[in-house]
Design a protein around this motif. Structure first.
Motif, short mmCIF file in Angstrom:
data_model
loop_
_atom_site.label_atom_id
_atom_site.label_comp_id
_atom_site.label_asym_id
_atom_site.label_seq_id
_atom_site.Cartn_x
_atom_site.Cartn_y
_atom_site.Cartn_z
N LEU A 672 0.82 -1.21 0.00
CA LEU A 672 0.00 0.00 0.00
C LEU A 672 0.86 1.26 0.00
N ILE A 673 1.94 1.26 0.75
CA ILE A 673 2.72 2.48 0.95
C ILE A 673 3.92 2.58 0.01
N TRP A 674 4.37 1.47 -0.55
CA TRP A 674 5.58 1.50 -1.37
C TRP A 674 5.52 2.47 -2.55
N PRO A 675 4.41 2.58 -3.28
CA PRO A 675 4.40 3.55 -4.39
C PRO A 675 4.66 4.98 -3.91
N PHE A 676 4.19 5.33 -2.72
CA PHE A 676 4.41 6.68 -2.19
C PHE A 676 5.86 6.86 -1.74
N ILE A 677 6.45 5.78 -1.19
CA ILE A 677 7.87 5.84 -0.82
C ILE A 677 8.73 6.00 -2.07
N GLU A 678 8.37 5.26 -3.12
CA GLU A 678 9.10 5.39 -4.38
C GLU A 678 9.02 6.81 -4.92
N ALA A 679 7.83 7.41 -4.84
CA ALA A 679 7.65 8.78 -5.35
C ALA A 679 8.50 9.77 -4.56
N SER A 680 8.57 9.58 -3.23
CA SER A 680 9.40 10.47 -2.41
C SER A 680 10.88 10.28 -2.71
N TRP A 681 11.28 9.03 -2.92
CA TRP A 681 12.69 8.77 -3.28
C TRP A 681 13.01 9.42 -4.62
N LEU A 682 12.11 9.28 -5.60
CA LEU A 682 12.31 9.92 -6.89
C LEU A 682 12.43 11.43 -6.73
N GLY A 683 11.55 12.01 -5.89
CA GLY A 683 11.62 13.44 -5.66
C GLY A 683 12.96 13.85 -5.09
N ALA A 684 13.47 13.08 -4.12
CA ALA A 684 14.76 13.41 -3.50
C ALA A 684 15.90 13.27 -4.50
N ILE A 685 15.88 12.18 -5.27
CA ILE A 685 16.94 11.97 -6.26
C ILE A 685 16.90 13.06 -7.33
N SER A 686 15.70 13.48 -7.70
CA SER A 686 15.58 14.49 -8.75
C SER A 686 16.14 15.84 -8.32
N LEU A 687 16.23 16.07 -7.01
CA LEU A 687 16.80 17.33 -6.53
C LEU A 687 18.28 17.45 -6.89
N ILE A 688 18.92 16.32 -7.14
CA ILE A 688 20.34 16.36 -7.53
C ILE A 688 20.48 17.10 -8.86
N PHE A 793 19.80 11.76 2.73
CA PHE A 793 18.34 11.87 2.84
C PHE A 793 17.66 10.87 1.90
N ALA A 794 18.12 10.81 0.66
CA ALA A 794 17.55 9.86 -0.30
C ALA A 794 17.78 8.42 0.14
N GLU A 795 18.96 8.14 0.71
CA GLU A 795 19.26 6.79 1.18
C GLU A 795 18.38 6.40 2.36
N LEU A 796 18.04 7.38 3.19
CA LEU A 796 17.15 7.09 4.33
C LEU A 796 15.76 6.70 3.83
N ILE A 797 15.30 7.36 2.79
CA ILE A 797 14.03 6.95 2.17
C ILE A 797 14.17 5.56 1.58
N SER A 798 15.31 5.32 0.93
CA SER A 798 15.53 4.06 0.22
C SER A 798 15.54 2.86 1.15
N LEU A 799 15.82 3.07 2.43
CA LEU A 799 15.82 1.96 3.38
C LEU A 799 14.48 1.24 3.41
N SER A 800 13.40 1.97 3.17
CA SER A 800 12.07 1.37 3.24
C SER A 800 11.49 1.10 1.86
N ARG A 801 12.28 1.28 0.81
CA ARG A 801 11.80 0.96 -0.54
C ARG A 801 11.73 -0.54 -0.74
N ARG A 802 10.89 -0.94 -1.67
CA ARG A 802 10.79 -2.35 -2.03
C ARG A 802 12.09 -2.80 -2.68
N GLU A 803 12.61 -3.92 -2.22
CA GLU A 803 13.86 -4.45 -2.76
C GLU A 803 13.64 -4.92 -4.18
N GLY A 804 14.53 -4.53 -5.07
CA GLY A 804 14.45 -4.96 -6.46
C GLY A 804 15.77 -5.56 -6.88
N LYS A 805 15.71 -6.43 -7.87
CA LYS A 805 16.94 -7.14 -8.27
C LYS A 805 17.99 -6.19 -8.82
#
Length: 874
Positions: A672-688, A793-805
């Motif tokens: 339920l929450i992973w898509p929103f975590i992914e979106a936040s991670w994308l937002g943080a990475i995009s700030l670079i 900050f992005a890595e802290l979000i990534s801790l709760s992201r869904r693991e992918g290969k």
């Protein structure tokens, strides 16, 4: 944010339960029928073999069509035009409406408003002062040249007398000019009032409008409009009391579709309640449709008021007039329609007007009634997805409006409208004013401003919470949620039915309401739900031993999943926080997490999503404690407590029962929450991307402001690329609304600085840049380093992201992601026009000079302080 509240005493927490509900009332055309609570279809009829068979509701039975039954069609029109029976709309509960001269009377009352006339006088005075300073009033000069000494006294007296006369003349000119300006402003106000106010004047018109709207709506939503009888009877009793006191009922519905206000108007008309005046954006005020809606109850307002004091005062005067005279009122607490399926954060524009009416004493009281409107299928989902993927929103026009007729023969299920128990706005204000502490050292004016901000936020979030409390989860939402929270490509019919039943029980256990299925089996309800969703959303794999379903368009289907997420957001955040240990694998010991680490990650995620979800107001520690106890009682987790203090939790791990079941409950919450975590991670990475490219002159790296909308467009492009290359798990993470919320959070946290800049065409845009301490650094080779505050900050979000290969090869992923960010950023810095010329900063599309940076930065910091003071959090 309340983060230090102690956990509640006792070892257990009471679990919410779904209260028994009264029967439902369905409104389909001319028919009003009573059904079991949550009724979804006609009851089975006996067949010739003595068993039961399903009968689809045929809309021809209630709303005749000319081709198939011309006489019934003409009869129905005749009944509505003549006003036979309930159609007459004569004995309504509420103040008189739909009589000749109604709009002229309203216009006259608005223009006679003391507040409006005071504002007109104030604006006229300011204009006169400006014209005086510019020498535009043609004032007479003072005295002339000197005189001889022998006639000095006589000449002096004459000059004094002439000066008085000239002064009086100048004063007369000034007053005359002020009256001219006032008359001109009142003329403008009169035209604006005529364009804005609803014009409910003809009962014959409203009968015809009701017939047309009902015929169209019940052809699209073939199962009609459903309401709860207990709620309707309660609302009618409140309306009768409000009528005697000449008080308004303010309906505050959620907003997912244009059908929202149509369905509420139809309910009020059919049940004999005075129709509310509906606040509508003037983007819908186009030929034919605009006048039709205005005569049916719409009041048109601008999408943005800007600094127009006259228009702002005029809107306030009209709302005051409506509430002073007890006319019902309707506005959407979210502002615009939700494109994602879940509730949006409250918008405070109209709420501020309503609150001001009572705080000023111009209105004694009004009744607040939160309303939830749910759909089996929302008509506009296709257009929502286009907008969320970056397509510009098309301007409303008649052809697009008429094109909706192409869906009128579809079977979209039903509309379900629920009314929360109404309450007094005056009582709410008095109760909360007592609770709000006085801020020491602040002036009286600052105290009033801060109190109003707190009242507004408390009002907005209370309404949203109560909308969620009475919302009913539809079968399509259950199916969509199940399909998007299961591992694998598809799901068999047996498992789909089992999971729908499981989810229904979980919703009820959380205190939510489910659309009950009467005496039908869950299999039948699932079939009906799949039929409504259609093959474009849910596909079927042919030729298998068991019917197998899969999500065809996960992005669109997520709209229906998001209708349930508010019930499980706390469990989802806790599960995502635990996942940072669970995904490491190994035995139970390796997957156990300390309470301290869990709380830290839950706190981080709750802060990250505080603009995305509506959280309970008890504070972090209380909510976390209750959520953990609830998960423990559901046998999802095991909690190791301190031997001497049972309330002190030490470690948390998945239970043996949960592991044995394949983590289906834990995974459900995570999905339920992973898509929103992914979106936040994308937002943080995009700030670079905002890191200035190599080659910018020294000392000028942090003075370039970029246009926010263009940055977000590039962030979407980055997200789409990451998704197709396997570094982003959910395509819906690139949706515009979630990215916008993420960027707003980054501004509030000080990661981004925000300002406004004027473009050469005269328009102003929001501009952003990274705060210096958050800006990534480059190595000697000019390549960005995967380090610093932003990367952490992005890595802290990534801790709760869904693991992918594709994310297990850390170093490679860092290089690939950073390289892609640099590539996408080239389009932002090189194409958009943001550059540094001769040592001067240039914003995308316009110019912001270096000297303006400190002022912009100060404004951004002040904005951030105000937002932090009024934030709502877990």
């Amino acid at each position: 944010m309340t983060s230090k509240a102690p956990p509640p005493s006792g070892g257990t927490s009471p679990r919410p339960s779904s209260p028994p509900t009264a029967p439902d009332l369905s409104i389909l055309g001319d028919k009003v029928a009573l059904h079991p609570a949550g009724y979804t279809e006609d009851p089975p009829l006996p067949n010739s073999a003595g068993g039961a068979t399903m009968r689809e509701r045929n809309v021809i039975e209630s709303m005749a069509r000319f081709r198939s039954s011309p006489f019934d069609f003409l009869r129905e029109i005749s009944l509505h035009v003549s006003g036979t029976g309930w159609r007459s709309y004569e004995r309504i509960v509420g103040q008189p409406i739909f009589y000749a001269g109604f709009s002229e009377r309203m216009k006259d009352m608005v223009l006679r408003s003391t507040m409006l006339r005071a504002k007109v006088s104030e604006l006229a005075e300011k204009r006169v002062v400006v014209e005086e300073e510019m020498g535009l009033l043609g004032y007479q000069n003072g005295t002339g040249a000197g005189a001889s000494s022998t006639t000095a006294n006589i000449t002096g007296k004459r000059r004094a007398s002439d000066g008085v006369i000239k002064e009086e003349g100048n004063r007369d000119k000034r007053q005359k000019r002020k009256r001219e300006i006032e008359a001109s402003l009142m003329e403008v106000a009169g035209q604006w009032t005529d364009d804005m106010i609803c014009k409910m004047e003809s009962k014959r018109f409203i009968r015809g409008a009701y017939y047309i709207a009902t015929a169209l709506l019940t052809r699209a939503y073939h199962q009609g409009i459903h309401v709860n009888t207990e709620e309707i009877l309660r609302l009618k009793t409140i309306a009768e009391q409000a009528e005697k006191k000449k008080q308004s009922i303010i309906f505050l519905p959620c907003h997912r579709s244009h059908v929202d206000y149509v369905s509420l108007q139809l309910i009020c008309y059919r049940l004999g309640l005075a129709l509310p005046v509906v606040v509508a954006g003037d983007n819908l005020n186009f030929p034919v449709v605009g006048p039709f809606l205005q005569h049916a109850g719409a009041m048109w307002i601008r999408r943005s008021f800007g600094d127009d004091q006259l228009y702002t005062t005029l809107v306030q005067a009209y709302i005051d007039t409506l509430l002073q005279n007890g006319y019902n009122f309707e506005c959407f607490v979210e502002g615009g329609r939700s494109r994602t399926g879940k509730l949006l954060s409250p918008k405070f524009g109209i709420l501020n007007f309503l609150l001001d009416s009572l705080l000023s004493g111009r209105v004694e009281d009004a009744i607040i009634c939160p309303v939830s409107t749910q759909y089996d299928k929302v008509i506009e989902v296709d257009s929502y997805v286009s907008e969320l993927l970056g397509q510009p929103k098309p301007k409303e026009n008649l052809m697009d409006f008429l094109s909706a007729s192409s869906i009128l023969n579809l079977k979209l299920g039903r509309v379900d409208v629920r009314f929360h128990e109404p309450w007094s706005l005056r009582g709410f204000i008095d109760e909360n004013m007592v609770k709000m502490p006085m801020q020491m050292g602040n002036s009286e004016e600052e105290q009033k401003k801060e109190t109003r901000i707190r009242l507004l936020r408390t009002l907005g979030y209370r309404v949203l919470k109560e909308i969620n409390d009475v919302s009913v989860v539809m079968p399509t939402a259950l199916i969509g949620t199940v399909l998007l929270t299961l591992r694998g490509r598809g799901v068999g019919k047996t498992e789909l039915i089992r999971r729908v039943e499981w989810l229904s029980e979980r919703v009820k256990a959380r205190g939510g309401r489910v659309a009950h299925f009467s005496e039908f089996q869950t299999a039948t309800v699932v079939e009906r739900g799949l039929e409504v969703l259609g093959p474009n959303l849910v596909g079927t794999v042919e030729g298998l031993p068991e019917e197998t379903f899969y999500a065809v368009d996960r992005f669109k289907l997520s709209f229906y999943r998001n209708m349930t997420i508010h019930l499980f957001v706390l469990q989802s955040i806790v599960s995502a926080a635990m996942y940072m240990k669970v995904k490491q694998g190994g035995g139970p010991e390796q997957q156990r997490i300390s309470f301290h680490d869990l709380r830290e990650q839950v706190y981080f995620l709750s802060q990250l999503f505080r603009g995305e979800f509506i959280f309970p107001t008890e504070g972090l520690d209380v909510n976390l404690y209750r959520t953990l106890v609830g998960l423990e009682s559901d046998r999802v987790i095991d909690i190791a407590r301190h031997p001497e203090n049972p309330d002190q939790m030490e470690t948390i791990s998945l239970s043996a029962a949960e592991l044995e079941s394949g983590r289906e409950n834990f995974d459900f919450y995570c999905f339920l929450i992973w898509p929103f975590i992914e979106a936040s991670w994308l937002g943080a990475i995009s700030l670079i991307m905002l890191a200035p490219p190599a080659g910018i002159p020294a000392g000028k790296e942090n003075v370039v402001w970029l246009e926010n909308s263009k940055v977000q467009d590039r962030a979407q492009l980055l997200g789409k690329t990451l998704y197709h290359q396997g570094d982003l798990s959910y395509f819906e993470a690139v949706n515009k609304e979630t990215l916008k919320n993420a960027y707003q959070r980054f501004v509030e946290e000080g990661i981004l600085l925000s300002s406004r800049a004027a473009l050469p065409n005269g328009k102003t845009v929001q501009t952003i840049r990274l705060s210096p301490e958050w800006c990534p650094q480059r190595g000697v080779d000019g390549v960005l380093k995967p380090e610093g505050k932003l990367w952490a900050f992005a890595e802290l979000i990534s801790l709760s992201r869904r693991e992918g290969k594709n994310r297990r090869d850390g170093g490679t992923v860092r290089r690939r992601v950073l390289g892609l960010v640099e590539t996408v950023a080239e389009g932002l810095w090189g194409i958009g026009g943001a550059r540094v010329e001769d040592g001067k900063s240039v914003v995308v599309g316009g110019g912001v000079k270096d000297g303006e940076e400190s002022a912009s930065e100060g404004a951004a910091k002040r904005t951030r302080r105000r937002q932090i003071q009024t934030r709502a959090s877990l």
